[in-house]
Design an enzyme around this catalytic site. Sequence first.
Site, PDB file in Angstrom:
ATOM      1  N   HIS A  70      -2.411  -0.686  -0.521  1.00 37.09           N
ATOM      2  CA  HIS A  70      -2.502  -0.148  -1.882  1.00 37.09           C
ATOM      3  C   HIS A  70      -3.320  -1.146  -2.706  1.00 37.09           C
ATOM      4  O   HIS A  70      -2.887  -2.273  -2.951  1.00 37.09           O
ATOM      5  CB  HIS A  70      -1.104   0.055  -2.492  1.00 37.09           C
ATOM      6  CG  HIS A  70      -0.382   1.227  -1.902  1.00 37.09           C
ATOM      7  ND1 HIS A  70       0.980   1.281  -1.780  1.00 37.09           N
ATOM      8  CD2 HIS A  70      -0.857   2.399  -1.401  1.00 37.09           C
ATOM      9  CE1 HIS A  70       1.321   2.442  -1.231  1.00 37.09           C
ATOM     10  NE2 HIS A  70       0.225   3.130  -0.989  1.00 37.09           N
ATOM     11  N   SER A  71      -4.480  -0.689  -3.114  1.00 37.63           N
ATOM     12  CA  SER A  71      -5.482  -1.632  -3.605  1.00 37.63           C
ATOM     13  C   SER A  71      -5.077  -2.382  -4.869  1.00 37.63           C
ATOM     14  O   SER A  71      -5.485  -3.518  -5.062  1.00 37.63           O
ATOM     15  CB  SER A  71      -6.802  -0.899  -3.817  1.00 37.63           C
ATOM     16  OG  SER A  71      -6.621   0.298  -4.529  1.00 37.63           O
ATOM     17  N   ARG A  72      -4.279  -1.762  -5.725  1.00 39.46           N
ATOM     18  CA  ARG A  72      -3.965  -2.442  -6.987  1.00 39.46           C
ATOM     19  C   ARG A  72      -2.919  -3.536  -6.830  1.00 39.46           C
ATOM     20  O   ARG A  72      -2.648  -4.261  -7.785  1.00 39.46           O
ATOM     21  CB  ARG A  72      -3.500  -1.421  -8.010  1.00 39.46           C
ATOM     22  CG  ARG A  72      -2.200  -0.693  -7.701  1.00 39.46           C
ATOM     23  CD  ARG A  72      -1.956   0.371  -8.747  1.00 39.46           C
ATOM     24  NE  ARG A  72      -0.789   1.198  -8.465  1.00 39.46           N
ATOM     25  CZ  ARG A  72      -0.432   2.236  -9.231  1.00 39.46           C
ATOM     26  NH1 ARG A  72      -1.145   2.564 -10.287  1.00 39.46           N
ATOM     27  NH2 ARG A  72       0.632   2.939  -8.936  1.00 39.46           N
ATOM     28  N   GLU A  73      -2.346  -3.658  -5.639  1.00 39.15           N
ATOM     29  CA  GLU A  73      -1.291  -4.653  -5.427  1.00 39.15           C
ATOM     30  C   GLU A  73      -1.935  -5.988  -5.044  1.00 39.15           C
ATOM     31  O   GLU A  73      -1.794  -6.485  -3.929  1.00 39.15           O
ATOM     32  CB  GLU A  73      -0.312  -4.117  -4.372  1.00 39.15           C
ATOM     33  CG  GLU A  73       0.346  -2.817  -4.848  1.00 39.15           C
ATOM     34  CD  GLU A  73       1.148  -2.061  -3.792  1.00 39.15           C
ATOM     35  OE1 GLU A  73       1.309  -2.561  -2.673  1.00 39.15           O
ATOM     36  OE2 GLU A  73       1.617  -0.949  -4.107  1.00 39.15           O
ATOM     37  N   ARG A 128      -4.892   2.926  -6.667  1.00 39.43           N
ATOM     38  CA  ARG A 128      -3.961   2.669  -5.564  1.00 39.43           C
ATOM     39  C   ARG A 128      -4.448   3.227  -4.221  1.00 39.43           C
ATOM     40  O   ARG A 128      -4.230   2.629  -3.172  1.00 39.43           O
ATOM     41  CB  ARG A 128      -2.632   3.338  -5.932  1.00 39.43           C
ATOM     42  CG  ARG A 128      -1.644   3.619  -4.818  1.00 39.43           C
ATOM     43  CD  ARG A 128      -0.516   4.486  -5.367  1.00 39.43           C
ATOM     44  NE  ARG A 128       0.350   5.053  -4.349  1.00 39.43           N
ATOM     45  CZ  ARG A 128       1.540   4.549  -4.020  1.00 39.43           C
ATOM     46  NH1 ARG A 128       1.979   3.455  -4.591  1.00 39.43           N
ATOM     47  NH2 ARG A 128       2.289   5.136  -3.113  1.00 39.43           N
ATOM     48  N   ASN A 145      -0.431   5.107   2.648  1.00 37.01           N
ATOM     49  CA  ASN A 145       0.924   4.889   3.160  1.00 37.01           C
ATOM     50  C   ASN A 145       1.725   6.192   3.216  1.00 37.01           C
ATOM     51  O   ASN A 145       2.947   6.183   3.293  1.00 37.01           O
ATOM     52  CB  ASN A 145       1.655   3.847   2.301  1.00 37.01           C
ATOM     53  CG  ASN A 145       2.891   3.293   3.003  1.00 37.01           C
ATOM     54  OD1 ASN A 145       2.921   3.211   4.237  1.00 37.01           O
ATOM     55  ND2 ASN A 145       3.905   2.927   2.229  1.00 37.01           N
ATOM     56  N   ARG A 146       1.031   7.315   3.168  1.00 39.92           N
ATOM     57  CA  ARG A 146       1.663   8.621   3.400  1.00 39.92           C
ATOM     58  C   ARG A 146       0.853   9.418   4.422  1.00 39.92           C
ATOM     59  O   ARG A 146       1.086  10.592   4.613  1.00 39.92           O
ATOM     60  CB  ARG A 146       1.716   9.438   2.088  1.00 39.92           C
ATOM     61  CG  ARG A 146       2.517   8.805   0.967  1.00 39.92           C
ATOM     62  CD  ARG A 146       4.008   8.833   1.246  1.00 39.92           C
ATOM     63  NE  ARG A 146       4.787   8.381   0.101  1.00 39.92           N
ATOM     64  CZ  ARG A 146       4.949   7.099  -0.257  1.00 39.92           C
ATOM     65  NH1 ARG A 146       4.381   6.122   0.457  1.00 39.92           N
ATOM     66  NH2 ARG A 146       5.685   6.780  -1.315  1.00 39.92           N
ATOM     67  N   HIS A 197       3.437  -4.912   0.733  1.00 43.67           N
ATOM     68  CA  HIS A 197       3.182  -4.253  -0.544  1.00 43.67           C
ATOM     69  C   HIS A 197       3.731  -5.099  -1.687  1.00 43.67           C
ATOM     70  O   HIS A 197       4.385  -6.110  -1.470  1.00 43.67           O
ATOM     71  CB  HIS A 197       3.889  -2.890  -0.574  1.00 43.67           C
ATOM     72  CG  HIS A 197       3.341  -1.889   0.386  1.00 43.67           C
ATOM     73  ND1 HIS A 197       2.677  -0.771  -0.016  1.00 43.67           N
ATOM     74  CD2 HIS A 197       3.352  -1.842   1.747  1.00 43.67           C
ATOM     75  CE1 HIS A 197       2.303  -0.067   1.045  1.00 43.67           C
ATOM     76  NE2 HIS A 197       2.698  -0.690   2.125  1.00 43.67           N
ATOM     77  N   SER A 198       3.485  -4.650  -2.911  1.00 44.44           N
ATOM     78  CA  SER A 198       4.187  -5.191  -4.062  1.00 44.44           C
ATOM     79  C   SER A 198       4.493  -3.991  -4.948  1.00 44.44           C
ATOM     80  O   SER A 198       3.799  -2.974  -4.852  1.00 44.44           O
ATOM     81  CB  SER A 198       3.333  -6.205  -4.797  1.00 44.44           C
ATOM     82  OG  SER A 198       2.330  -5.563  -5.583  1.00 44.44           O
ATOM     83  N   TYR A 199       5.404  -4.022  -5.828  1.00 46.98           N
ATOM     84  CA  TYR A 199       6.338  -5.050  -6.182  1.00 46.98           C
ATOM     85  C   TYR A 199       7.705  -4.409  -6.236  1.00 46.98           C
ATOM     86  O   TYR A 199       7.824  -3.302  -6.722  1.00 46.98           O
ATOM     87  CB  TYR A 199       5.981  -5.651  -7.559  1.00 46.98           C
ATOM     88  CG  TYR A 199       5.980  -4.621  -8.679  1.00 46.98           C
ATOM     89  CD1 TYR A 199       7.010  -4.570  -9.610  1.00 46.98           C
ATOM     90  CD2 TYR A 199       4.968  -3.658  -8.770  1.00 46.98           C
ATOM     91  CE1 TYR A 199       7.015  -3.623 -10.613  1.00 46.98           C
ATOM     92  CE2 TYR A 199       4.983  -2.696  -9.761  1.00 46.98           C
ATOM     93  CZ  TYR A 199       6.010  -2.685 -10.684  1.00 46.98           C
ATOM     94  OH  TYR A 199       6.027  -1.722 -11.669  1.00 46.98           O
ATOM     95  N   TYR A 249      13.493   5.114  -1.326  1.00 43.59           N
ATOM     96  CA  TYR A 249      13.434   6.572  -1.443  1.00 43.59           C
ATOM     97  C   TYR A 249      12.890   7.182  -0.155  1.00 43.59           C
ATOM     98  O   TYR A 249      12.366   6.466   0.700  1.00 43.59           O
ATOM     99  CB  TYR A 249      12.585   7.023  -2.629  1.00 43.59           C
ATOM    100  CG  TYR A 249      11.238   6.357  -2.780  1.00 43.59           C
ATOM    101  CD1 TYR A 249      10.303   6.346  -1.761  1.00 43.59           C
ATOM    102  CD2 TYR A 249      10.907   5.726  -3.983  1.00 43.59           C
ATOM    103  CE1 TYR A 249       9.072   5.745  -1.922  1.00 43.59           C
ATOM    104  CE2 TYR A 249       9.677   5.109  -4.157  1.00 43.59           C
ATOM    105  CZ  TYR A 249       8.760   5.136  -3.129  1.00 43.59           C
ATOM    106  OH  TYR A 249       7.543   4.524  -3.293  1.00 43.59           O
ATOM    107  N   GLU A 271       8.046  -5.657   0.083  1.00 42.41           N
ATOM    108  CA  GLU A 271       7.611  -5.417  -1.296  1.00 42.41           C
ATOM    109  C   GLU A 271       7.766  -6.771  -2.004  1.00 42.41           C
ATOM    110  O   GLU A 271       8.894  -7.246  -2.170  1.00 42.41           O
ATOM    111  CB  GLU A 271       8.512  -4.389  -1.991  1.00 42.41           C
ATOM    112  CG  GLU A 271       8.376  -2.980  -1.473  1.00 42.41           C
ATOM    113  CD  GLU A 271       7.298  -2.200  -2.202  1.00 42.41           C
ATOM    114  OE1 GLU A 271       6.705  -2.748  -3.158  1.00 42.41           O
ATOM    115  OE2 GLU A 271       7.057  -1.052  -1.819  1.00 42.41           O
TER     116      GLU A 271
END
Lengths: 310, 93
Positions: A70-73, A128, A145-146, A197-199, A249, A271
């Site tokens: 996820h690029s924004r992490e 993301r 990631n899906r 991943h974060s966060y 989830y 995370e």
Amino acid sequence: IEPRNTDNFDYAQYHTLDEINAFMDMLVAENPNLVTKLRIGSSYEQRPLYVLKFSSGPNRPGFWIDTGIHSREWVTQAAGIWFAKKIVIDYGRNQAFTAILNKMDILLEIVTNPDGYHYTHTTNRMWRKTRKPNPGSSCVGVDPNRNWDAGFGGPGASSNPCMETYRGPSAHSESEVKSIVDYVKSHGNIKGFISIHSYSQMLMYPYGYTKTPVPNQPELHDLARRAIANLASLYGTKYTYGSIITTIYQASGGTIDWTYDQGIKYSYTFELRDTGRYGFLLPANQIIPTAQETWLGLMTIMQHTKDNLY
Amino acid sequence: LKAFEGDKVLRILAKNEDQISLLQDLTEMDQLQLDIWKEPTHPTLPVDIHVPFESLQSVKAFLEANEIEHYIMINDLQALIDEERHEMQSTRF
């Protein structure tokens, strides 16, 4: 002013894709007997997908770590850079780590979604997904990631291209995902797989797509407990742990559900830090502490994998 | 470069499953153009939502009408992005 070697590289700052690629080249040049850079494929926008392979001998089982799907992490890519340097520093110096790398290769993909990462630097810091256009929609990108073939299309992923959890038209439709799938299958001997991943400060194991516990749940649960205890020993950062579906989830099509179903028992997703103040914009002065504590968690999982090869 | 001037990120603390359900309804309101950083799942986990400036009043009204506890985690998203960018550039030189 560019660093001339990886000792001068600023690990306490965020870096562009070009800077990360230059870092990888420097690391390989400085450690030719330990590190190689593999190109496992190309992104949608034809950027190379690089994996750093740390190996001290031939024909070893592999332990995979990826950051930045996820690029924004951004803290995850930054932590990946720090891990790469940590590996070359500790090999031959740290007894426990040397034993790990003498038995397993480490495969590290620092920028798993390079198109997205570049886009966060140039156009939209909050991006993301991947950057592949979706036919019939003005919305771009798939949540990588899906997009895995593990409960693909089930609950916990969106069929709407405009959603952040859009699963894509079919499993492995994203080249960023398919390249890993092909590599993992062709390698055939990866024993541990950690996707970072974060966060949220969590350490999770499969499954995300079903409540059915994995056959190895007791072992994975206990290992997660030990990993987060080790992680917390440095700065007291509190993590929660458990299966994805019970801890956070339901999420279908997730990375580690697929890897587990491929027979990679030690499949986990991290995370990283949540300070409750910055979200994805974790200040750069927290990169190194975050990476340091995460490394302790990784060490616990890598050691256990090394001691329990199957 | 996409700008986020005046956008806020709210941290929302649901008390119970009913509030989680309300938050799930909120996140499905497409017209608000919310970016869900942390989805509403269960009351033990915080919910973080990036709210565009234009939707702030509606979201605040929704939360207050339903007595859902929340606070501002990031007051001005663009300011934080600018700070991050400035730090990257200044250390580079």
